[in-house]
Design a protein around this motif. Structure first.
Motif, short mmCIF file in Angstrom:
data_model
loop_
_atom_site.label_atom_id
_atom_site.label_comp_id
_atom_site.label_asym_id
_atom_site.label_seq_id
_atom_site.Cartn_x
_atom_site.Cartn_y
_atom_site.Cartn_z
N ALA A 131 53.06 30.53 25.68
CA ALA A 131 52.77 30.78 24.25
C ALA A 131 54.06 30.96 23.43
O ALA A 131 54.20 30.34 22.37
N PRO A 132 55.02 31.78 23.88
CA PRO A 132 56.26 31.89 23.10
C PRO A 132 57.04 30.58 23.05
O PRO A 132 57.63 30.25 22.02
N MET A 133 57.02 29.84 24.17
CA MET A 133 57.75 28.57 24.18
C MET A 133 57.13 27.57 23.19
O MET A 133 57.85 26.90 22.44
N ILE A 134 55.81 27.48 23.17
CA ILE A 134 55.13 26.57 22.23
C ILE A 134 55.40 27.01 20.79
O ILE A 134 55.69 26.17 19.92
N ALA A 135 55.35 28.32 20.53
CA ALA A 135 55.61 28.82 19.18
C ALA A 135 57.04 28.47 18.73
O ALA A 135 57.25 28.05 17.59
N LEU A 136 58.00 28.62 19.63
CA LEU A 136 59.39 28.30 19.29
C LEU A 136 59.57 26.80 19.07
O LEU A 136 60.30 26.39 18.14
N VAL A 137 58.93 25.98 19.87
CA VAL A 137 59.03 24.53 19.70
C VAL A 137 58.39 24.10 18.39
O VAL A 137 58.96 23.30 17.62
N ILE A 138 57.20 24.63 18.09
CA ILE A 138 56.53 24.29 16.83
C ILE A 138 57.40 24.71 15.65
O ILE A 138 57.59 23.94 14.70
N SER A 139 57.95 25.92 15.71
CA SER A 139 58.77 26.39 14.59
C SER A 139 60.07 25.60 14.46
O SER A 139 60.67 25.59 13.40
N HIS A 140 60.48 24.94 15.53
CA HIS A 140 61.68 24.11 15.45
C HIS A 140 61.38 22.76 14.77
O HIS A 140 62.20 22.27 13.99
N PHE A 141 60.23 22.20 15.06
CA PHE A 141 59.91 20.87 14.54
C PHE A 141 59.13 20.88 13.23
O PHE A 141 59.18 19.89 12.49
N VAL A 142 58.40 21.94 12.95
CA VAL A 142 57.66 22.04 11.68
C VAL A 142 58.51 22.86 10.73
O VAL A 142 58.92 23.98 11.06
N LYS A 143 58.75 22.33 9.55
CA LYS A 143 59.61 23.04 8.60
C LYS A 143 58.83 24.20 7.98
O LYS A 143 57.82 24.00 7.32
N MET A 144 59.31 25.42 8.22
CA MET A 144 58.69 26.62 7.66
C MET A 144 59.78 27.63 7.36
O MET A 144 60.89 27.54 7.89
N ASP A 145 59.46 28.57 6.48
CA ASP A 145 60.41 29.62 6.12
C ASP A 145 60.92 30.34 7.36
O ASP A 145 60.12 30.74 8.21
N TYR A 146 62.20 30.50 7.48
CA TYR A 146 62.89 31.20 8.56
C TYR A 146 62.79 30.49 9.90
O TYR A 146 63.52 30.83 10.81
N GLY A 147 61.90 29.55 10.06
CA GLY A 147 61.82 28.68 11.23
C GLY A 147 61.89 29.38 12.57
O GLY A 147 61.29 30.42 12.80
N THR A 148 62.64 28.77 13.47
CA THR A 148 62.73 29.24 14.86
C THR A 148 63.31 30.64 14.93
O THR A 148 62.85 31.47 15.73
N LEU A 149 64.29 30.93 14.11
CA LEU A 149 64.90 32.26 14.14
C LEU A 149 63.90 33.34 13.73
O LEU A 149 63.89 34.43 14.29
N GLY A 150 63.04 33.01 12.77
CA GLY A 150 62.00 33.96 12.36
C GLY A 150 61.00 34.24 13.46
O GLY A 150 60.62 35.39 13.70
N VAL A 151 60.57 33.20 14.15
CA VAL A 151 59.63 33.37 15.26
C VAL A 151 60.30 34.13 16.40
O VAL A 151 59.70 35.03 17.00
N LEU A 152 61.55 33.81 16.67
CA LEU A 152 62.30 34.52 17.71
C LEU A 152 62.43 36.01 17.36
O LEU A 152 62.31 36.86 18.25
N LEU A 153 62.66 36.31 16.10
CA LEU A 153 62.76 37.71 15.68
C LEU A 153 61.45 38.45 15.98
O LEU A 153 61.48 39.56 16.52
#
Length: 183
Positions: A131-153
């Protein structure tokens, strides 16, 4: 009836995080700094200090999200509410900040991190790994506020939620990482 009341109060008395679980003041401070950030983005784009002040809001909202997930009895309803808020606010986000439909607002970042946390928490079919890996991959490829760093936080705050030093370390690391790119 009596057994239910005893069980209910026992559940509510257990602390699930080491940080402040009464997030009312944190939310108020986050809303004020977010408002300052949005004023800087929409009305005063050349006044960069307003944007820097606003960067305080996101980590605070992330902490409130972690506390909310820990305290919620119905995390999937909570996730649905975050999703609906994201859908409703998306047109306003696009209009106010001149973004396109493919650029998702902060609610989608929070939702992505929230789903990762739910996966970590529930541990169904090794969801604490995928689940965390999929969330990080999605946040990397889908443009969203704060992106991967936000999900990682969000993920890191959840993992270190029981350690005051861990929470402080995550916040300091994220702030230094973000400021490095804006120096």
């Amino acid at each position: 009836m009596k057994g239910y009341i005893l069980m209910d109060t026992a559940v509510n008395k257990t602390r699930q995080t080491a940080g402040n679980e009464n997030t009312s003041l944190i939310k108020l401070f986050a809303f004020v700094t977010m408002f300052i950030d949005h004023m800087g983005a929409a009305i005063f784009p050349r006044v960069t200090i307003l944007r820097y002040i606003g960067r305080v809001a996101f980590p605070l909202f992330c902490w409130c999200m972690v506390v909310g997930v820990c305290k919620s009895r119905h995390v999937y309803r909570y996730a649905l509410r975050v999703f609906l808020c994201g859908l409703i606010s998306q047109p306003f986000y696009m209009l106010a900040l001149n973004h396109e439909i493919t650029e998702l607002n902060i609610f989608f970042t929070l939702l992505c991190g929230m789903l990762a946390i739910i996966g970590i928490r529930e541990k169904k079919y090794y969801s604490h790994l995928w689940a965390p890996m999929i969330a990080l991959v999605i946040s990397h490829f889908v443009k969203m506020d704060y992106g991967t760093l936000g999900v990682l936080l969000l993920i890191l705050l959840y993992l270190f939620r029981k350690s005051p030093l861990g929470i402080a370390g995550v916040m300091i690391f994220i702030c230094l990482f973000w400021w490095q790119g804006n120096a």
